[in-house]
Write an enzyme that holds these catalytic residues in place. Sequence first.
Site, short mmCIF file in Angstrom:
data_model
loop_
_atom_site.label_atom_id
_atom_site.label_comp_id
_atom_site.label_asym_id
_atom_site.label_seq_id
_atom_site.Cartn_x
_atom_site.Cartn_y
_atom_site.Cartn_z
CD GLU A 441 71.85 28.62 53.76
OE1 GLU A 441 70.75 28.06 53.74
OE2 GLU A 441 72.36 29.18 52.77
C1 LIG Z 1 82.17 28.45 53.31
C2 LIG Z 1 81.39 29.23 54.33
C3 LIG Z 1 80.42 30.11 53.91
C4 LIG Z 1 79.69 30.87 54.86
N1 LIG Z 1 78.80 31.82 54.42
C5 LIG Z 1 78.27 32.68 55.34
C6 LIG Z 1 77.48 33.81 54.91
O1 LIG Z 1 77.22 34.00 53.72
N2 LIG Z 1 77.04 34.68 55.86
C7 LIG Z 1 77.29 34.49 57.19
O2 LIG Z 1 76.86 35.31 58.00
N3 LIG Z 1 78.00 33.41 57.63
C8 LIG Z 1 78.50 32.52 56.73
N4 LIG Z 1 79.25 31.45 57.16
C9 LIG Z 1 79.38 31.20 58.58
C10 LIG Z 1 78.63 29.96 59.02
O3 LIG Z 1 77.26 30.23 59.01
C11 LIG Z 1 79.18 29.54 60.38
O4 LIG Z 1 80.40 28.87 60.13
C12 LIG Z 1 78.24 28.69 61.16
O5 LIG Z 1 77.17 29.47 61.62
C13 LIG Z 1 78.90 28.04 62.38
O6 LIG Z 1 79.56 29.00 63.15
P1 LIG Z 1 81.10 28.78 63.55
O7 LIG Z 1 81.83 28.31 62.37
O8 LIG Z 1 81.59 29.99 64.23
O9 LIG Z 1 81.05 27.56 64.58
P2 LIG Z 1 80.82 27.65 66.14
O10 LIG Z 1 79.56 28.37 66.44
O11 LIG Z 1 82.07 28.10 66.80
O12 LIG Z 1 80.58 26.12 66.45
C14 LIG Z 1 81.65 25.17 66.51
C15 LIG Z 1 81.01 23.80 66.76
O13 LIG Z 1 80.25 23.82 67.97
C16 LIG Z 1 78.90 23.46 67.74
N5 LIG Z 1 78.04 24.24 68.62
C17 LIG Z 1 77.95 25.59 68.75
N6 LIG Z 1 77.03 25.92 69.67
C18 LIG Z 1 76.50 24.76 70.12
C19 LIG Z 1 75.51 24.42 71.07
N7 LIG Z 1 74.81 25.36 71.73
N8 LIG Z 1 75.22 23.12 71.28
C20 LIG Z 1 75.87 22.16 70.59
N9 LIG Z 1 76.83 22.41 69.69
C21 LIG Z 1 77.14 23.69 69.45
C22 LIG Z 1 78.67 23.78 66.26
O14 LIG Z 1 77.63 23.01 65.71
C23 LIG Z 1 80.02 23.40 65.66
O15 LIG Z 1 80.08 22.02 65.48
C24 LIG Z 1 79.95 30.69 56.24
C25 LIG Z 1 80.93 29.78 56.64
C26 LIG Z 1 81.65 29.07 55.72
C27 LIG Z 1 82.74 28.14 56.19
#
Ligand SMILES: Cc1cc2nc3c(=O)[nH]c(=O)nc-3n(C[C@H](O)[C@H](O)[C@H](O)COP(=O)(O)OP(=O)(O)OC[C@H]3O[C@@H](n4cnc5c(N)ncnc54)[C@H](O)[C@@H]3O)c2cc1C
Length: 657
Positions: A441
């Site tokens: 979120e």
């Molecule tokens: C248990 C669980 C439940 C979830 N439930 C849902 C759900 O119901 N629906 C849904 O759609 N998604 C869901 N998600 C997905 C979740 O919202 C994403 O994991 C989250 O948005 C982060 O995306 P990512 O994991 O791909 O990380 P990435 O976007 O790959 O980011 C990796 C790291 O880089 C950082 N980062 C990325 N961009 C930037 C930037 N511009 N500047 C600085 N730092 C940055 C991030 O903060 C993070 O630390 C869920 C994930 C989990 C693990």
Amino acid sequence: MTTTQNRPPAAGGADGAGALPTEAGTVSYQESRQVAEASREADWAKPSFGKELFLGRLRLDLIDPWPEPDPVRHAKAEEFIKKLGAYVRTEIDGDRIEAENRIPDEVFHGLARLGAFGMKIDEKYGGLGLTNLDYGRALMLVGSVNPAVGALLSAHQSIGVPQPLKLFGTEEQKKRYLPRLAAGEVSAFLLTEPDVGSDPARLGTIAEPVEGGYKLNGVKLWATNGTVATLLVVMARVPASDGRRGGITAFVVEGDSPGITIERRNQFVGLRGLENSVTRFHDVFVPADQVIGGEGRGLKIALTTLNTGRLSLPAMCVGAGKWCLNVAREWSAARVQWGRPIGEHEAIATKLSFMAATTYGMETMLDLCCMLADDDRNDIRIEAALVKLYASEMSWKIADELVQIRGGRGYETAASLAARGERPVPTEQILRDLRINRIFEGSTEIMHLLIAREAVDAHLSVAGDIIDPAAGLSRKAKAGAKASAFYARWLPTLAVGKGQSPSAFGEYGRLAHHLRYVERASRKLARSTFYGMSRWQGKMERKEAFLGRIVDIGAELFAMAAVCVRANAEKRIRPEGMELADLFCRQARVRAEALFTALWENTDSVDTKAAKRILEGRYAWLEEGVIPPAGDQPWVSGWQPGPSTAEDVRRRVPPAV
Ligand SMILES: Cc1cc2nc3c(=O)[nH]c(=O)nc-3n(C[C@H](O)[C@H](O)[C@H](O)COP(=O)(O)OP(=O)(O)OC[C@H]3O[C@@H](n4cnc5c(N)ncnc54)[C@H](O)[C@@H]3O)c2cc1C
């Protein structure tokens, strides 16, 4: 890294998200930024305490008098919460969910009977119509017995189908879906994809317009409730074409539509009962009347939904704070080492004090945001984002301190403690369950950027073109003139203020000096933001560490103001609240001062340069001497459109008998 999915053709989308370049890897920083910018709500129709604070104006009149819940609705909710409390205490076995990695069918039935799936749905559609405040209390209660059950209810109604329909659905859509959801059908929200996390500009699920509707193709990752949900909110990209604006669009999709396969149920560090899916869409037909809010409005809907939707996650963080405080208090009084209860040793005493003060601070911020949202009197988008950020970070620190206070027992599982005949307190579990709150979120890093964007909005709206590297000379000149007029008026207001008068805020008694500090510090915060803008101009948005600290200071100041107003309002019924507010403010001020110092004394630039060298492998020799994780699979799995080749692992919760 390359991905292999089919991509829509490149073209300019109406909301900046209309089309994706042919290769996701080529989505530029500017394009991602444009998409984020286009999904923002640009207008501020109502006052915002948070926005004013970042501009150097402590508008206590926006939060004082302390809001009161509607007495009739609150009393009605009380009855429900009492029943819910009795149910979760006796019928939900958190240990069993942890051991079996699964929420039993009976729990789905029991919660449905109570109406818990309709807490946020209006009564006219069969729901309970709870306020944000009471909904948060209910989630806190459920989450304290098992956080995965809390996540089930929260994902269902804070980001799942009910909330976007409430805000953007047609009357017909509400009548069709909300009664089903209130009765216990589960919903999920599907935005994330293997290649789309924090950056929705890369979204690759396609909704191709066909006769009578759309055909969906794509793969969605990590959808909470995805394995059990019968109604889904799916974010997909409608390709732009002649006369069609296209763009990322939100759809309500029936979970068992032909062409949907639940390919996996994912497992995590914590939240073991979570029903979280990989979901494939292959030529899934969605009728046109299942679009929510119009084509191209998907991300705006997602963001607006999260304005209040974001309040549910901190509700569970506040619950975790209370839970940890309870364990820490009882254990620290009972455990004797070196001749005293450990709570009397200063090193542990300071932890207890931090836990109590911070729990009070988090609860106060949350209650305030909920009641302001319920009253509809303020714009709470900054405050809700601050609470999400603050509560997810602070509850993690609290849980970590609890593990430390519990010593070896903090690291031992509840089952192992029970087997040795000790109280089975799942301290290690709460740490595991809480960790995700800093990621989903809106990760902490993304929340920093999102809040910073809103905090500097006033600057950008006058000086935007000066600092926009893409703006031409004439636009820059025009903006320059406009900005000079604005800053000539605004900057002098930051030099002096009420916080400098020793008698100011006297009506807050012993808390007055904290409010004087908040007033002075909010002006300093605005001046610091202005200096940053002048110094870095167009590069400001890349100064993420600086912006992160600006936001974190804002969070501390918001929390300080909130606790002072609340404690003062409650001082007759709960005089010791004044002590907690004082304690919280003293600790928060120390944190805020450290952040102010770090704005200008830091290693950000050298760190960024060092990171470049690290990424280039200059210090790779430092990694020698260990066995790195095995495997040559890609870091991010690509996907090919087409029918699923995986077994459908959908879980069908049977109807209650
Ligand atoms: C248990 C669980 C439940 C979830 N439930 C849902 C759900 O119901 N629906 C849904 O759609 N998604 C869901 N998600 C997905 C979740 O919202 C994403 O994991 C989250 O948005 C982060 O995306 P990512 O994991 O791909 O990380 P990435 O976007 O790959 O980011 C990796 C790291 O880089 C950082 N980062 C990325 N961009 C930037 C930037 N511009 N500047 C600085 N730092 C940055 C991030 O903060 C993070 O630390 C869920 C994930 C989990 C693990």
